[in-house]
Write a protein that holds these residues in place. Sequence first.
Motif, PDB file in Angstrom:
ATOM      1  N   CYS A   1      -6.498   6.996   3.626  1.00 21.09           N
ATOM      2  CA  CYS A   1      -7.252   5.950   4.207  1.00 21.09           C
ATOM      3  C   CYS A   1      -7.541   6.328   5.735  1.00 21.09           C
ATOM      4  CB  CYS A   1      -6.985   4.779   3.958  1.00 21.09           C
ATOM      5  SG  CYS A   1      -7.312   4.144   2.220  1.00 21.09           S
ATOM      6  N   GLU A   2      -6.304   6.410   6.417  1.00 26.75           N
ATOM      7  CA  GLU A   2      -6.415   6.600   7.855  1.00 26.75           C
ATOM      8  C   GLU A   2      -7.210   7.910   8.300  1.00 26.75           C
ATOM      9  OE1 GLU A   2      -2.469   6.700   9.235  1.00 26.75           O
ATOM     10  OE2 GLU A   2      -2.272   4.462   8.915  1.00 26.75           O
TER      11      GLU A   2
ATOM     12  N   GLU B   1       2.240   4.776   0.815  1.00 27.78           N
ATOM     13  CA  GLU B   1       2.055   5.864   2.061  1.00 27.78           C
ATOM     14  C   GLU B   1       1.011   6.653   1.846  1.00 27.78           C
ATOM     15  OE1 GLU B   1       3.065   5.109   4.899  1.00 27.78           O
ATOM     16  OE2 GLU B   1       4.000   3.367   4.317  1.00 27.78           O
TER      17      GLU B   1
ATOM     18  N   VAL C   1       0.794  -1.384  -0.032  1.00 33.05           N
ATOM     19  CA  VAL C   1      -0.032  -0.117  -0.123  1.00 33.05           C
ATOM     20  C   VAL C   1       1.071   1.157   0.016  1.00 33.05           C
ATOM     21  CG1 VAL C   1      -1.982   1.150   0.983  1.00 33.05           C
ATOM     22  CG2 VAL C   1      -1.637  -1.412   1.466  1.00 33.05           C
TER      23      VAL C   1
ATOM     24  N   LYS D   1      -2.288   4.975   2.195  1.00 32.14           N
ATOM     25  CA  LYS D   1      -2.563   4.489   3.639  1.00 32.14           C
ATOM     26  C   LYS D   1      -2.887   5.819   4.442  1.00 32.14           C
ATOM     27  CE  LYS D   1       0.349   1.493   5.195  1.00 32.14           C
ATOM     28  NZ  LYS D   1       1.691   0.960   5.651  1.00 32.14           N
TER      29      LYS D   1
ATOM     30  N   ASP E   1     -10.605   1.747   4.712  1.00 27.63           N
ATOM     31  CA  ASP E   1      -9.845   0.342   4.962  1.00 27.63           C
ATOM     32  C   ASP E   1      -9.259   0.371   3.547  1.00 27.63           C
ATOM     33  OD1 ASP E   1      -8.337  -2.012   5.003  1.00 27.63           O
ATOM     34  OD2 ASP E   1      -9.737  -2.918   6.352  1.00 27.63           O
ATOM     35  N   PRO E   2      -7.933   0.252   3.038  1.00 28.16           N
ATOM     36  CA  PRO E   2      -7.540   0.206   1.663  1.00 28.16           C
ATOM     37  C   PRO E   2      -7.985  -1.275   1.077  1.00 28.16           C
ATOM     38  CG  PRO E   2      -5.543   0.451   3.216  1.00 28.16           C
ATOM     39  CD  PRO E   2      -6.945   0.624   3.960  1.00 28.16           C
TER      40      PRO E   2
END
Length: 371
Positions: A292-293, A286, A284, A289, A298-299
């Motif tokens: 998504c956070e 960065e 994934v 990621k 959720d990837p």
Amino acid sequence: MATTEEMADEKMQDAHTPVSPLFGSCPIPIFEHRQIVLGHGSGGKLTADLIDKIFLPAFRNPVLDKLDDQAVVTIGGARLAFTTDSFVVTPIFFPGGDIGTLAVHGTVNDLAMSGARPLYLSAAFILEEGLAVDDLRRVVASMRAAAEEAGVQLVTGDTKVVDRGKGDQIFITTTGIGAIESGANISADRAQPGDAILLSGTIGDHGMAIMSQREGLEFEGAIESDCAPLHGLVAAMLAAPAPDGADFLHCLRDPTRGGVATTLNEIAKRAGVGMMLRERAIPVRESVKGACEVLGLDPLYVANEGKLLAIVRPEMANAVLGQMREHRLGRDAAIIGEVVAEHPGMVLMKTEIGGTRVLDVMFGEQLPRIC
């Protein structure tokens, strides 16, 4: 205060609430809808429910029952792959592509997941009154460029116009035909315990590119759609030397709607096998990621348009992985898990902290109108 009759009715309802054996007393959502909701287009449980209860009973036949991304038929001794798809993405232009690129690549990739060489496409356009002609020209130019890149010809089509407010600028439906020239027999029901699970590259790029463009969000590091034609990568994988000449590539899928987790659940259910993934092995970016956070996504459930999952005989996994990494679309390929006999129909994942997580199918829509 509830009456005795009302309390009895509540108990009766509780007695008929389905219960998941995996999670003890946690009730399973009931999929009885009198109207279509956005979640029916998610590629998750509601989509499967729609197919199982409406479409399959009406059209059931051995080819359709396989529920692959394409139909494989034999005509005059030739094995052909045949597929159709509709594209309703919003916005129609996004980093890394547009709806025209997506329409061509999406259909080419569905053909490629059977091992086919894509040959011909048709395209049907539903245009909304008020669409800028320059935008239509731009979409058509993207389709032409994507078709040339993939080596396919668009040979027939149709156009309709709907009233202003009755569409979403432009919807495109593409149908494709390809030739299966190898002896490969690729289908979701061929996954077997012991098989390796391979992923061609980083996940979540397309869905997060759409989300950032749609909402006007800026994240650290550029996020672009991974939209790309995958038939060349598949051809490279099929060229991996098998010592006994055996059929080693059991299943291929491009994890579009619902992402990697939903796609693997579909394969596990179809083949009656379990799957165990390793979170550390799943690539994934960065930037994806982090996005998504921030957004609480959720990837593993975010759409991709230029990645594939492969289920491969274990002794051929490293050879196929080597072939993938030599191709420009497989440089970040990885072996992310294996097919197991335990927990059939379920996908589990060993997390980075050493626990085990169940990857279920999405109930509804994480990101609507992404492909």
